[in-house]
Design a protein around this motif. Structure first.
Motif, PDB file in Angstrom:
ATOM      1  N   GLU A   1      -4.685   8.442  -3.243  1.00  0.00           N
ATOM      2  CA  GLU A   1      -5.285   7.506  -4.252  1.00  0.00           C
ATOM      3  C   GLU A   1      -5.442   8.247  -5.455  1.00  0.00           C
ATOM      4  O   GLU A   1      -6.889   8.450  -6.241  1.00  0.00           O
ATOM      5  CB  GLU A   1      -6.239   6.913  -3.925  1.00  0.00           C
ATOM      6  CG  GLU A   1      -6.790   5.481  -4.588  1.00  0.00           C
ATOM      7  CD  GLU A   1      -6.020   4.412  -3.985  1.00  0.00           C
ATOM      8  OE1 GLU A   1      -4.942   4.124  -4.989  1.00  0.00           O
ATOM      9  OE2 GLU A   1      -6.149   3.872  -3.070  1.00  0.00           O
TER      10      GLU A   1
ATOM     11  N   LYS B   1       2.521   2.619  -7.381  1.00  0.00           N
ATOM     12  CA  LYS B   1       0.867   3.019  -7.507  1.00  0.00           C
ATOM     13  C   LYS B   1       0.889   4.330  -8.028  1.00  0.00           C
ATOM     14  O   LYS B   1      -0.346   4.692  -8.845  1.00  0.00           O
ATOM     15  CB  LYS B   1       0.465   3.077  -5.960  1.00  0.00           C
ATOM     16  CG  LYS B   1       0.542   1.850  -5.291  1.00  0.00           C
ATOM     17  CD  LYS B   1      -0.064   2.119  -3.944  1.00  0.00           C
ATOM     18  CE  LYS B   1      -0.012   0.973  -3.037  1.00  0.00           C
ATOM     19  NZ  LYS B   1      -0.417   1.249  -1.633  1.00  0.00           N
TER      20      LYS B   1
ATOM     21  N   ARG C   1      -1.207   0.931 -10.046  1.00  0.00           N
ATOM     22  CA  ARG C   1      -1.878   0.781  -9.117  1.00  0.00           C
ATOM     23  C   ARG C   1      -2.647  -0.617  -8.993  1.00  0.00           C
ATOM     24  O   ARG C   1      -3.173  -1.155  -8.124  1.00  0.00           O
ATOM     25  CB  ARG C   1      -2.841   1.994  -9.111  1.00  0.00           C
ATOM     26  CG  ARG C   1      -4.070   1.843  -8.047  1.00  0.00           C
ATOM     27  CD  ARG C   1      -3.154   2.151  -6.421  1.00  0.00           C
ATOM     28  NE  ARG C   1      -4.103   2.170  -5.258  1.00  0.00           N
ATOM     29  CZ  ARG C   1      -4.064   0.969  -4.506  1.00  0.00           C
ATOM     30  NH1 ARG C   1      -3.155   0.031  -4.608  1.00  0.00           N
ATOM     31  NH2 ARG C   1      -4.669   1.090  -3.393  1.00  0.00           N
TER      32      ARG C   1
END
Lengths: 283, 425
Positions: free
Chosen positions: A246, B84, B91
């Motif tokens: 992420e 993303k 994202r």
């Protein structure tokens, strides 16, 4: 419409069910429940700790990446804001220290560039299996989001309010610290496998990858040091893997805070206008 | 579209010229501005506007995602990751689209349950209700196919399990299964056709939404007391009163929406979907998205043969649990619309709500999990299935005959005025 009595009845019913579920689940509790760690990037205000990401990268580079691929990670990502934030020169030098397979280059290989993706340790899945006793080391690009900690009812309900999304790093940390040698006497450990109390089925192909003092961290600019222990390594690499999965987490959370602030203020203004508009209408 | 005359008088000669040929402005004025709306609508009624907003959000984010997505079994997973990681704002766009699906379903469940409580399906709004059920079915198909597109493990296995349901249909089951999958197994052709249909269906939903609103504007809104509008004093013009109230509700709805999209974009999903689809590895627990869980629980509860094979029987119950909604306008025999004036109905209704939530919980559990004493999820979920169907087939028809409703107010204005006066601000 919804009177107090119904709300009360629903609440009682809800708690009754919750109670039943808890009672039944506590009976099944073993000591292999995963302890949640404190992560700097948890919660709406969480951000990655740059130093921790750099340490985690060191563990990844020196230990994990010998067997695990991370094909979605590009060298350039390591210099991007919100990540380990190495300097562009550091990343360039790092990339150049790797050889990249490139059919268009002389001899089919060339030194890496910052724009290259992280080279995989094995050419094919079969090569990876052959080198690891038949087990395939999973790709680490989004591994931290592909693992989770199962919360029992009603605990998972609270996750929607705490935005708990650190199940992956928690699991990775637990796994790194979950090896037991020898395996419990009543456990039939297959040949070539290792016992890990947090791994599903307990027999994991990966030997304990970390040991105390294995990775030499350099002291920070201010001379600060962290312990060279498996616990510390696994926290650092857990954080690094979460960033790899992420990479825009910091900027997303910062934007989220601004958006929510706006929405709440806007909602208040809208409510005031709406109240003013409806004031003269009996409704 | 609406049953009342337009009051639009174009002042500019060009506007008048256009209006004489295509009275679109007059139409817009009568449907979006003048439309007389009961003045006693509560916040449960704002979810219609919220749903229209959500459809817009999903279509806009979806179009942008489709610009970057690759519908190919070998590339799909990494292309979603590339969105993303490397697409500007990707994202967030992806997070809004995926958490948006959950928010959309949350809103549609509130909307449906509001209709069930206030009897919004009763004459003369049967077609309005039926169109709503069609939209709901289309939403389910769209969401299911969208969930397959990232081509993770849950995507793949959900596609395998759900398409396999059709195989239980006698004679035509297998051809349907192959048509859905584009082959004998879930593979690249499945992904391609799901992508195509996932892009198509939202526009069909939008078209049915137009019919839904058209059917709404003929009889006008139902309202919390369920007594039809008697005269002008019972209504307010849609704009500015309900545009303002709906917009306020949409902004409030956006607060939890943004909370999830920014802070916990994966919280509604399953970790296994971050593992690329692998036909050779079955995940330990295959669970659908939360909004399908009640129906999944109904499907699984039928694990016994009764005259016909359990697999087909399960599919009949599964399909029937949704299709039965089409018949609700005729199953409910009560002359009183609003649950507010139906003392017995209220209890059955709220039990139905709790039962629905229970089914949702059962759908996420292992069937062998013991819930109460020796009884497992597989056992107790049967009770919930019985109540789910009994509510529609037994309770609603009988209640209308035996229940003694409370006296209804004569009009909306009367009910409003009889309320204790609110503190003046």
């Amino acid at each position: 419409m919804i009177n107090l009595k119904t709300i009360f009845a629903a609440t009682v019913l809800g708690f009754g069910l919750a109670g039943a579920a808890i009672a039944q689940e506590s009976a099944a509790t073993e000591d292999d429940t995963i302890t949640k760690q404190h992560w700097s990037f948890a919660g709406p205000f969480g951000t990655f700790d740059q130093n921790q990401l750099q340490r985690g990268f060191q563990v990844f580079k020196e230990v994990c990446s010998n067997c695990h691929s991370a094909h979605l990670l590009a060298f350039r990502n390591l210099a991007e804001p919100g990540g380990p934030s190495f300097s562009a020169a550091q990343v360039k030098a790092l990339a150049a220290s790797y050889e990249i397979e490139d059919p268009t280059a002389d001899g089919g290989k060339r030194p890496g560039l910052a724009s290259d993706n992280w080279p995989s340790p094995f050419a094919t899945e079969q090569d990876a299996r052959d080198a690891n006793g038949g087990a395939l080391p999973p790709d680490m690009s989004v591994l931290a989001k592909a693992r989770s900690v199962e919360d029992k009812f009603p605990n998972w309900l609270f996750n929607y309010f705490t935005t708990y999304a650190e199940g992956g790093p928690d699991y990775i940390h637990a796994l790194m610290n979950g090896y037991e040698d020898p395996a419990p006497a009543d456990f039939q450990l297959p040949e070539g496998k290792h016992y890990n109390k947090y791994f599903p089925g307990h027999a994991i192909g990966m030997p304990p990858p970390l040991s105390d003092g294995q990775v030499q961290y350099v002291a920070g600019a201010d001379g600060a040091t962290v312990p060279l222990t498996v616990d510390q390594y696994s926290k650092d690499v857990g954080a690094f893997l979460m960033w790899m999965a992420e990479p825009h987490l910091d900027s997303n959370k910062a934007a989220g805070f601004r958006v929510l602030t706006f929405l709440i203020l806007f909602a208040v203004l809208m409510w005031l206008v709406k109240q003013r508009l409806w004031r003269k209408v009996e409704h | 579209m609406s049953s009342h005359e337009s009051t639009y008088v174009p002042s500019h000669p060009v506007a008048k010229w256009i209006e004489d040929r295509l009275p679109v402005m007059g139409f817009a004025k009568s449907t979006l501005i003048d439309y007389p709306t009961p003045k006693n609508l509560n916040y449960w009624w704002t979810f219609g506007g919220i749903l229209a907003f959500m459809l817009g959000v999903q279509i806009v984010t979806g179009i942008v995602l489709a610009m970057h997505y690759t519908p190919n079994a070998a590339l799909a997973f990494d292309s979603v990751e590339a969105i993303k990681r490397d697409v500007n704002g990707g994202r967030l766009i992806q997070a809004v689209h995926s958490t948006g699906a959950s928010m959309f379903f949350f809103a549609v469940y509130i909307h449906i349950f509001r209709g069930l409580y206030f009897g919004s399906y009763k004459a003369p709004r049967e077609i309005l209700w039926i169109l709503g059920v069609i939209i709901y079915l289309l939403m389910m198909a769209t969401a299911f196919m969208g969930y397959v597109l990232p081509w993770g493990q849950m995507s793949f296995w959900a596609a395998a399990v759900i398409t396999n349901i059709f195989a239980a249909i006698p004679v035509i089951g297998d051809p349907i299964l192959q048509l859905l999958r584009g082959g004998f197994a879930v593979d690249n052709p499945t992904l391609n056709r799901f992508f195509s249909l996932h892009y198509l269906l939202p526009f069909i939903i939008a078209a049915v939404v137009v019919l839904h609103i058209w059917a709404l504007h003929v009889p006008g809104n139902n309202n919390p007391i369920g007594v039809e509008v008697k005269d002008k004093r019972d209504t307010v013009p849609f704009h500015p009163f309900y545009t303002m109230k709906d917009l306020f509700a949409i902004v409030v709805f956006c607060i939890p929406f943004a909370w999830f999209a920014f802070f916990a974009p994966d919280i509604f999903g399953h970790a296994d979907n971050y593992i690329m689809a692998n036909p050779l590895v079955t995940p330990p627990h295959i669970v659908p998205e939360w909004y399908f869980l009640p129906f999944y629980a109904i499907l699984r509860a039928i694990d016994f043969n009764f005259i016909i094979d359990s697999k087909l029987l399960g599919v009949i119950f599964f399909g029937g649990s949704i299709l039965i909604l089409f018949f609700v306008p005729w199953l409910d025999t009560s002359k009183v619309r609003s649950g507010t004036f139906r003392p017995a109905f209220k209890w059955f209704y709220w039990l139905f709500v709790v039962n629905f939530l229970l089914l949702m919980w059962y759908g996420a559990q292992e069937p062998a999990l013991q819930v109460i004493g020796p009884f497992t999820v597989a056992d107790v979920s049967k009770l919930s299935v019985v109540y789910y169907f009994a509510y529609f087939i037994v309770i609603l028809p009988l209640l209308g005959r035996f229940e003694k409703p409370r006296p209804l107010p004569n009009s909306i204005s009367e009910s409003v005025l009889s309320k204790p006066a609110p503190a003046t601000t």
